[in-house]
Design a protein around this motif. Structure first.
Motif, short mmCIF file in Angstrom:
data_model
loop_
_atom_site.label_atom_id
_atom_site.label_comp_id
_atom_site.label_asym_id
_atom_site.label_seq_id
_atom_site.Cartn_x
_atom_site.Cartn_y
_atom_site.Cartn_z
N ALA A 61 94.09 37.91 144.01
CA ALA A 61 94.91 36.93 144.74
C ALA A 61 94.46 36.70 146.16
O ALA A 61 95.25 36.76 147.09
N HIS A 62 93.18 36.37 146.35
CA HIS A 62 92.74 35.98 147.68
C HIS A 62 93.43 34.68 148.09
O HIS A 62 94.07 34.61 149.13
N LEU A 63 93.24 33.62 147.30
CA LEU A 63 93.89 32.32 147.47
C LEU A 63 93.65 31.71 148.85
O LEU A 63 94.34 30.79 149.25
N ASN A 64 92.68 32.23 149.56
CA ASN A 64 92.45 31.85 150.94
C ASN A 64 90.99 32.17 151.26
O ASN A 64 90.57 33.33 151.15
N SER A 65 90.24 31.18 151.66
CA SER A 65 88.82 31.38 151.95
C SER A 65 88.60 32.37 153.07
O SER A 65 87.61 33.12 153.08
N ALA A 66 89.53 32.41 154.05
CA ALA A 66 89.40 33.36 155.15
C ALA A 66 89.56 34.79 154.65
O ALA A 66 88.88 35.71 155.14
N VAL A 67 90.44 35.01 153.69
CA VAL A 67 90.63 36.34 153.11
C VAL A 67 89.36 36.78 152.39
O VAL A 67 88.87 37.91 152.56
N GLY A 75 82.95 44.59 153.86
CA GLY A 75 82.30 45.40 152.85
C GLY A 75 83.20 45.80 151.71
O GLY A 75 82.87 46.70 150.92
N LYS A 76 84.34 45.12 151.59
CA LYS A 76 85.30 45.43 150.53
C LYS A 76 85.16 44.49 149.33
O LYS A 76 85.89 44.64 148.34
N PHE A 77 84.25 43.53 149.43
CA PHE A 77 84.13 42.51 148.40
C PHE A 77 82.67 42.06 148.35
O PHE A 77 82.04 41.90 149.39
N SER A 78 82.16 41.85 147.16
CA SER A 78 80.75 41.49 147.00
C SER A 78 80.47 40.06 147.46
O SER A 78 81.16 39.11 147.04
N TRP A 79 79.44 39.91 148.28
CA TRP A 79 79.05 38.57 148.73
C TRP A 79 78.63 37.68 147.56
O TRP A 79 78.77 36.46 147.63
N SER A 80 78.15 38.27 146.50
CA SER A 80 77.73 37.48 145.34
C SER A 80 78.89 36.78 144.66
O SER A 80 78.70 35.78 143.96
N ASP A 81 80.11 37.29 144.86
CA ASP A 81 81.30 36.68 144.26
C ASP A 81 81.98 35.66 145.17
O ASP A 81 82.90 34.95 144.75
N VAL A 82 81.52 35.60 146.42
CA VAL A 82 82.16 34.71 147.40
C VAL A 82 82.10 33.24 146.98
O VAL A 82 83.12 32.53 147.03
#
Length: 236
Positions: A61-67, A75-82
């Motif tokens: 539930a990011h629902l927000n590009s800033a999140v 470093g809590k989320f993979s850049w490949s999934d961004v």
């Protein structure tokens, strides 16, 4: 449900309820006309609560590009999934804005105020000053992301138990910092509906204020990165 679909649907629900409240308050001949800032803040808080509760267990539930950007920088989320998340959020915001227009179509037609029609889609400054407006969005987003980082410090996901504190966070920021710019704090929330405002056949809608559109995109990105820096400083 796939992660992409969860983010898309969650963001669409966020916009349907959030922008729906704005339309209900600012457009003429609605049951909620003139409800004011408190109604809008409360409505957006409920929008966040429902959308996060719906999709937290699937996509985080990011629902927000800033999140999404903040979690990747931290470093809590993979850049490949961004890119997947950002695309889903933008399309979801566009879809949500479409349904708001579909619901309030007669009220858009009844309005003679182009600025209120635009406000039902995207944010705009109370006093136009791009650098000051950028600073406001940066500060508001930094506060929001800092709160999110502490709420999700165990991982990179917002679960159902996080829905209420995040909703209250959004409401508090709206009441405290929402006056100058309408507190976008989310690039997709502003850009997706602004695109739909430009595309949809709205009677006497006026322009989409593209000269301002960079502020609610860049400000939240800067604010997200600033929040990560502060969070890491505080956490050592």
């Amino acid at each position: 449900m796939s992660i992409f679909l969860a983010e898309l649907i969650g963001t669409a629900v966020l916009i349907i309820i959030g922008n729906g409240v704005v339309a209900n308050v600012v457009l003429p001949k609605t049951k909620g006309h003139g409800g004011g800032l408190l109604a809008i803040c409360f409505g957006w808080a409920l929008a966040v609560f429902i959308a996060v509760y719906m999709t937290g267990s699937v996509s985080g539930a990011h629902l927000n590009s800033a999140v999404t950007i903040a979690l990747a920088v931290a470093g809590k989320f993979s850049w490949s999934d961004v890119p997947l998340y950002l695309t889903a959020q933008l399309l979801g915001a566009m879809l949500g804005a479409f349904f708001v227009w579909l619901t309030y179509r007669q009220h858009f037609d009844a309005s003679e105020d182009a600025s209120m029609k635009l406000a039902s889609f995207c944010t705009g400054p109370s006093i136009s000053n791009p650098l000051q407006n950028l600073l406001t969005e940066t500060i508001a987003t930094a506060v929001f992301i800092l709160g999110v980082l502490f709420i999700t410090k165990a991982d990179a996901s917002l679960g159902s138990l996080d829905a209420l504190p995040v909703a209250l966070l959004v409401m508090g920021i709206g009441l405290g910092l929402g006056g100058p710019t309408g507190w976008a704090i989310n690039p997709a929330r502003d850009l997706g509906p602004r695109i739909m405002h430009a595309l949809l056949p709205i009677k006497n809608k006026g322009g989409s204020n593209w000269s301002y559109s960079w502020v609610p995109v860049l400000g939240p990105v800067i604010g997200a990165c600033l929040a990560v820096f502060v969070y890491q400083l505080l956490m050592g």
